[in-house]
Each structure stands twice: as C-alpha cells, then as structure tokens.
Write an enzyme that holds these catalytic residues in place. Sequence first.
Site, PDB file in Angstrom:
ATOM      1  CD  GLU A 226     -32.745  60.589  19.451  1.00 55.92           C
ATOM      2  OE1 GLU A 226     -31.766  61.338  19.592  1.00 55.92           O
ATOM      3  OE2 GLU A 226     -32.861  59.781  18.511  1.00 55.92           O
ATOM      4  NE  ARG A 304     -25.402  61.385  13.612  1.00 58.29           N
ATOM      5  CZ  ARG A 304     -25.558  62.132  12.503  1.00 58.29           C
ATOM      6  NH1 ARG A 304     -24.527  62.736  11.949  1.00 58.29           N
ATOM      7  NH2 ARG A 304     -26.728  62.269  11.941  1.00 58.29           N
ATOM      8  CD  GLU A 705     -26.800  66.240  16.750  1.00 59.59           C
ATOM      9  OE1 GLU A 705     -27.297  66.239  15.610  1.00 59.59           O
ATOM     10  OE2 GLU A 705     -26.528  65.222  17.386  1.00 59.59           O
TER      11      GLU A 705
HETATM   12  N1  MTE Z   1     -30.083  73.755  22.237  1.00 59.16           N
HETATM   13  C1  MTE Z   1     -30.757  73.949  23.392  1.00 59.16           C
HETATM   14  N2  MTE Z   1     -30.879  75.185  23.862  1.00 59.16           N
HETATM   15  N3  MTE Z   1     -31.292  72.900  24.079  1.00 59.16           N
HETATM   16  C2  MTE Z   1     -31.160  71.606  23.647  1.00 59.16           C
HETATM   17  O1  MTE Z   1     -31.652  70.679  24.288  1.00 59.16           O
HETATM   18  N4  MTE Z   1     -30.249  70.106  21.896  1.00 59.16           N
HETATM   19  C3  MTE Z   1     -29.222  69.938  20.884  1.00 59.16           C
HETATM   20  C4  MTE Z   1     -29.262  71.090  19.880  1.00 59.16           C
HETATM   21  N5  MTE Z   1     -29.285  72.346  20.566  1.00 59.16           N
HETATM   22  C5  MTE Z   1     -30.439  71.370  22.430  1.00 59.16           C
HETATM   23  C6  MTE Z   1     -29.931  72.511  21.736  1.00 59.16           C
HETATM   24  C7  MTE Z   1     -29.352  68.688  20.160  1.00 59.16           C
HETATM   25  S1  MTE Z   1     -28.702  67.277  20.832  1.00 59.16           S
HETATM   26  C8  MTE Z   1     -29.964  68.612  18.944  1.00 59.16           C
HETATM   27  S2  MTE Z   1     -30.047  67.180  18.082  1.00 59.16           S
HETATM   28  C9  MTE Z   1     -30.574  69.793  18.330  1.00 59.16           C
HETATM   29  O2  MTE Z   1     -30.460  70.963  19.139  1.00 59.16           O
HETATM   30  C10 MTE Z   1     -32.047  69.486  18.084  1.00 59.16           C
HETATM   31  O3  MTE Z   1     -32.735  70.548  17.545  1.00 59.16           O
HETATM   32  P1  MTE Z   1     -32.680  70.918  15.972  1.00 59.16           P
HETATM   33  O4  MTE Z   1     -32.834  69.634  15.225  1.00 59.16           O
HETATM   34  O5  MTE Z   1     -33.819  71.838  15.827  1.00 59.16           O
HETATM   35  O6  MTE Z   1     -31.345  71.548  15.747  1.00 59.16           O
HETATM   36  N1  HPA Z   2     -28.860  61.378  15.232  1.00 55.09           N
HETATM   37  C1  HPA Z   2     -29.555  61.679  16.329  1.00 55.09           C
HETATM   38  N2  HPA Z   2     -30.499  60.926  16.806  1.00 55.09           N
HETATM   39  C2  HPA Z   2     -30.768  59.793  16.155  1.00 55.09           C
HETATM   40  C3  HPA Z   2     -30.084  59.432  15.013  1.00 55.09           C
HETATM   41  C4  HPA Z   2     -29.082  60.282  14.513  1.00 55.09           C
HETATM   42  O1  HPA Z   2     -28.429  60.022  13.500  1.00 55.09           O
HETATM   43  N3  HPA Z   2     -30.570  58.253  14.608  1.00 55.09           N
HETATM   44  C5  HPA Z   2     -31.511  57.937  15.513  1.00 55.09           C
HETATM   45  N4  HPA Z   2     -31.645  58.850  16.435  1.00 55.09           N
HETATM   46 MO1  MOS Z   3     -29.545  65.322  19.491  1.00 57.86          MO
HETATM   47  S1  MOS Z   3     -28.124  64.097  20.350  1.00 57.86           S
HETATM   48  O1  MOS Z   3     -29.650  64.312  18.064  1.00 57.86           O
HETATM   49  O2  MOS Z   3     -30.904  64.956  20.407  1.00 57.86           O
END
Ligand code: MTE
Ligand code: HPA
Ligand code: MOS
Length: 763
Positions: A226, A304, A705
């Site tokens: 990120e 968070r 998550e």
């Molecule tokens: N799933 C896979 N296969 N690979 C990833 O890197 N990241 C996770 C989750 N699932 C991840 C994953 C994290 S930290 C987040 S925030 C969300 O996917 C981000 O994607 P989304 O917002 O589309 O759920």
């Molecule tokens: N979640 C994940 N990533 C972020 C957030 C959050 O709430 N705020 C800033 N980056």
């Molecule tokens: Mo997920 S820790 O918000 O990339």
Amino acid sequence: MQNIDSITHVRGESIYLDDIPLQQETLFGAAFGSPIAHGKIIHLDISAAEKMAGVVRIFTYKDIPGDNQIGGIVPDEPLLAEDEVHFNGMPVAFVVAETNEIAQAAVKSITIDIEPLPVITDPREAKEKGKLIIPPRTFSLGNIDKAWKKCTHIFEGIAETNGQEHLYIETQGAYTIPQENDCIKVYSSTQGPTAVQRHMAAVLKIPMHRLEVDVTRLGGGFGGKEDQATAWAILCALATYHLKKPVKYCLHRMEDMRMTGKRNPYSSDFKIGLDKNLKIIAYEATFYQNAGAAADLSPAVLERTLFHCTNSYFVPNVKATAYCCKTNLPPNTAFRGFGGPQGMFVIEAAIAKAAEALGIDASEIQKKNLLKDGDEFPYGQKAESEAKNCWEEAEDIYEIKKLRKQVKKFNEENHLHKKGISFMPICFGISFTKTFMNQARALVHIYTDGSISVSTGAVEMGQGVNTKMAQVAATIFSLPLSKIKIHTTNTFRIANTSPSAASATADLNGKAVQMACINLMERLKPVAEKVLKQPCDKMRIEEGLVHIGNKKTELTWGNLIATAYMSRVNLSEHAHYAPPQVHFDPTIEKGHPFAYHVYGTAITVVTVDCLRGIYTFDAVKVVHDFGTTMNPVVDLGQIEGGIVQGMGWMTMEEIIYDKEGRLRSNALSTYKVPDIYSVPEEIKVHFLKTKKDNLAIFRSKAVGEPPLMYGIGAFFAVRNAIKAFHPSADVKFSAPITPEKVLMSLYPKKERSQTIKEAYHIL
Ligand code: MTE
Ligand code: HPA
Ligand code: MOS
C-alpha cells in the site's frame, strides 16, 4: 463464475512485473541498506563498488533533485539516508549496473562507517523515552470511572501480538522506462499507483503528469504494497531520470524481508469488568504499537485498532488509548486487517481471562455481549448488527452441542492428546477511516465493434477485483464476459486513485463502473428508440440482441453501437463515486466512519499433541455475512485464504529481531508460514444471507480483510486444549502460540519433571 485470471495463472501466462519483456539497454538496480539499526553516518565508501566492471552509477541522497522524503502521513521518512540511519536495512545508496548480478555484487563491496546510537526495539521502552510518532489517541464511551464500581468481577492483564511478514509471492519491485520530454513510464508492483506517482514527482521535482504508473497485477500485496512499494519505484526512477535508461529492481526475498516493514506488533494492557450476569460493563485498554522507525501508515493502523477494540461486543463504558511508538525496526505498515486484528485479540484475551477465573467457557461471555441493532460503538456509530445471527446460525448448523460432547469425550479418553474449541466472532468496519480516501473512478469505452474496455483505480492482487469489475459491466450491459476487457490500472487513464486497500476496492470502483455503464446504457436508449420506433426505457441485451422488456427485437448490439457511433453519440464514459454518509471527526473521536460492518463467527477445533507441543487443526467452521455475494467462488477463496493467513499469524509465524534490531527470521528457513499441512483438515463456510440495503456494489459486502480475524480463534482453541491437559497452566496471551510455547505451557517449570514422568507413565 470463476476468476477471469485463472486460465492464464494456471498456464503461467499472467504477467507480473518480472515478466515484462525488457527494453534494450535496461540497467539493474540494487539498494545498499544500513548494516546497523541506529547511528550517525560518519563515512560512506562507494569507491570500490564504483570501480567494478559493469557498474554504471551509484546514487545517494545527494542525487535527489527534489525532496528526499516519502512519508505518506508524516514527512519523517527519507528515501535515502542522509546523516543518520534509523533501522537495519534502511536504504543508503542505490547501485545501478549492467546486470542484476553485478548490482548485487557491488552492493556487497560498499562499506559504511556508522557511530552507533542506542537501539530501541520495544514499544513500551519507546513510550517510556517519549518516542511517539503522533500524540496518543483515546476513544471513550460512557463513564469508565463510575462503571468500575458497578462491576462484580474485574480482571486485568497483558496481551501481545507479534508482527507478520506479508510474504506476497511476488517480492517488491519496479521497472522504469524513459519517455520523450522527460516523462517516465513506471511499472510498479504497488497497491497504490497514485502514491507512487505523487511521491516520485516530489522526489524528482517534476509534475505528476509526466509520470505514468501502470499496474497489471500483483502477486499478492496484503497491505505490504500500500505504501511500501513506493521506495523501490522511486529509486529506479531516480536512476532513469539521471541516466535516461530503463532501470529495473526486483528485490531478492531476503532483501525484501530485511528492508520492508511488517504487521505492527503490539503490547497491550487490558482491564475488563463484568456484572453478575456476565454482561461486560467496562473495558479499558492501552495499546503500545510498535511503529518502527517512521510513521508510514502506522498512525492510521493505530486508529483502526481503536475502532475495533471492542470487536463484536457492546460495551457501555470504554476507554481505549493507543500510543504510536517509534522504534528502530523497519517502518511497520498495513497488513490485512490494518490494526483491527491487533485490537480484537486484546478483548478476546480479556474475555478468556475472565472466563478462566470464573470457571466458565469464554463463549458464555462472548455470546451474552454480542452487538445488537442500535448499539453504539465507542466512536459513535450505531450498529446494524448481524453478530447474533451469525453466532446462532453457527451453533445451529455446526451442531455445537454435539461437537462439545465429542471433544469432551475425546479429552476424557485421551491423555496425551487434547482437543480445544473456540468461538471467534468478528465485526469489521468497511471504508477507509480517512473519509477523503473513499472515492473511486472508472472509465468505460464501447468500441465500434461493440467490445467494451473498462479501466478503474482498482489493483488486482489476487483478490479477484478484476473479475468483479467485469461482472458489474457485464451485468449492466447484459452482455457476455467475452465482450468486456478489464485493463491495467494506469494513472494516465484513472487519476488520483486511493490505494486498493481497506477491503473497499470492489465497493468503490465497482460503483464507479456501474455508474459509467448505466450512463452509457441511458445514452443508447434514444438510439434504439430511433431504430425500433418504440419506447426503449426497458431495454436490455440478450444473446446479442436488443430486448425491450421480454420482447426480442431484430436490432443487434453491434448495429446499435454502429448506429450510435454514426449518430455521433459519445460511446465513452468516466464516472466518479464517493459514498455518502461516511464522516469522522478526530477532534472528538466520534462520527460515522464506516459505510457498514461485516460480521461473522468462526468455530475452531484443534488437537494438541501434549507430549510434543505440536498441534493440528481439525476444523474451522464459519458463518460469514457476505451480504449478497457477487461471486461465491472468489469470496470463498478470500475466506479460506484469510483464515489460514490469520492462523499463521496467531500460531507459527514468528518474527524475531535481536536487541540490535537485526532481523533473525530473515528467510523462509527461519520464518515458517502455513503450508498445506498446517491448513485445517476442514474449512466450512456458510453464507449468511442478508437482504439489508447497504452501500456496497449489488448489495454484496466487502470480503478482503475480515476473514483474517477468524484466525484469532486458533490461538484460543490451542489455549483451551492446553488447559484441558493442565488446567492450571499459565498460558500467556502472547501470540504466536508456537509449538515451543505450547510445550513450555504444558509443562510449567516448577512441575516439569513430575508432569513429564506422568506423561511417560501414560505412554
Ligand atoms: N487476497 C489476495 N489473494 N491477495 C492479496 O494481496 N490482500 C488483502 C485482501 N485479500 C490480498 C487478498 C487485503 S490486505 C485487502 S485490503 C483486500 O484484499 C484488498 O482488496 P479488496 O479491497 O478488493 O478486497
Ligand atoms: N484501511 C486500509 N488502508 C488504509 C486505511 C484503512 O482504513 N486508511 C488508509 N489506508
Ligand atoms: Mo489491506 S491491509 O487494507 O491492503
């Protein structure tokens, strides 16, 4: 519908950063990181490295045309060290050479003279010494001081969670290519293309519009990309800027493990008060977050932790304080759950402690205190709760009474193996906690042959967001997926993106795609009306033909688009989505920060080998609130992956820094992550169907998550199994609960020889 990437993944045809064909004259970079964790740089000697055949140039902070600064929230993180180093592995110089091997060899011949300064690795020590990155924050509800007087039972304790290595299969990396007029094309394995672009512009002192960041997909991010993909991209771009040559740097796994930050470890104090009916009346927690050597995302992670400090429970009187402690570790960062899991672990520990002292099962306290509709969170938002539904459905469909009986019987019949059960309810808020970040955009083109291209700010990292974006477009146009193509995430097509994070990517970008597609459909209706000479507000497409309501017409999708084009109708649309309602005022720590919450309950069963301390997980059985899932296959994958990743954090993944701040668990030989043998024998996921309107796309709920937090149940299941062997064992709330720790708890030092004798006797 399967993930649209599955075929190219299986064939090895999917393109990751390292698969991009190299341009002629591409050079290779490698970073030289500080060999010690804290000190003043006396002298950096790059002379030997510079003389090596094939070394093109070595860059230091002196070569930076703009600001030597990449801090996202607080400007406290230089790209390259100037006169001090703050963590072992902190980049000091960047070697660029003709081959990757030469670059790596040159890094080894750089020497540095550093006058050591005291190293802090412990967050409580940092807090003692006043090393805080931001002022402490406190969330409160009710009146905690008065509340203690109403409690029948009060318990206090300490809970600790360690960090976690992201272990994305694709390590960090970037590839930068010079373009005409001082523009740079940047391929980066990043969750935040705009973050890369913005910081790169500031470091190079050039406007953002000269930097095109392009992302096809990541081999995993999990939060680790990120913010922390930025440095490597800018180092490559710095070299491209000076040398006018393409530059590539993909970190070796050991470089990645050493130089990048991880999940924030926490050490926390808790105090919990219950009335005689087991209602939690008061809860106080103090969190010491190990932020590492710079802010990075830690202040947001910290926030968070506070948002989720009461997990899925209603507590009328709360006081939670969090300290963002500066230590000499690599800056820790986002990791799936973003501080939420760290906060939830502490209240689960508090409940376990209370249950133990009262001689009851923790689930009795958990169940009594689940959130109900209208209950207030410590930050002011009111719950629309599915907590009880998930819990009761789990009890019901997984036949908890029978399960408990089986475990009891097993434990009575077996002396050297014990089973443990735990319940883990979760409640996770969806939205970026920084309100302004909740926005997304999509660009949709319909080409004259009727095929459609979609661009969004969403980054595909394995979570299946591109599949969901394709589904949105296919649904609105009622066209087959073969007509839809999701393109790379590119800052020239979609500007000012929020990172793909906070589980909100599909929600936010999906809504933008939906808006763009709806607008295009609306624009096509008058075209169809002209051709068909009838009202077309109920137009949809089926098998390539325009239908009005249920009536098929002769007009094909292809002809409709051709007619629209010939009539000079705009076949492109750009849409912007910002969810309404969300707001938060940090001056009073109150507001409505989340669009909605995701709920669920996991039941975990483990068998502990009480002679060896090792354990296997029999089952994790979940009832999860998906809203109305958009894609059960993709979502199931997210749940399974999240559970196992959370279990790894809680049980076996042990990050070890020594007192000098050096990473000892620096390779996959010393850092164990779950493999197929550590996966529970059975993972069951039941979809709780909710019909409530929420702000997500097609009434689905975010899924990325939340499931990680089911893994917390693994810790408490193992703990319960230990207690079944040795009821008075003192099992610390210190995760991960590795086999070594289990063994030590099974055989407390004082009684060790006696218990071992007994164990052998049984054997
Ligand atoms: N799933 C896979 N296969 N690979 C990833 O890197 N990241 C996770 C989750 N699932 C991840 C994953 C994290 S930290 C987040 S925030 C969300 O996917 C981000 O994607 P989304 O917002 O589309 O759920
Ligand atoms: N979640 C994940 N990533 C972020 C957030 C959050 O709430 N705020 C800033 N980056
Ligand atoms: Mo997920 S820790 O918000 O990339």
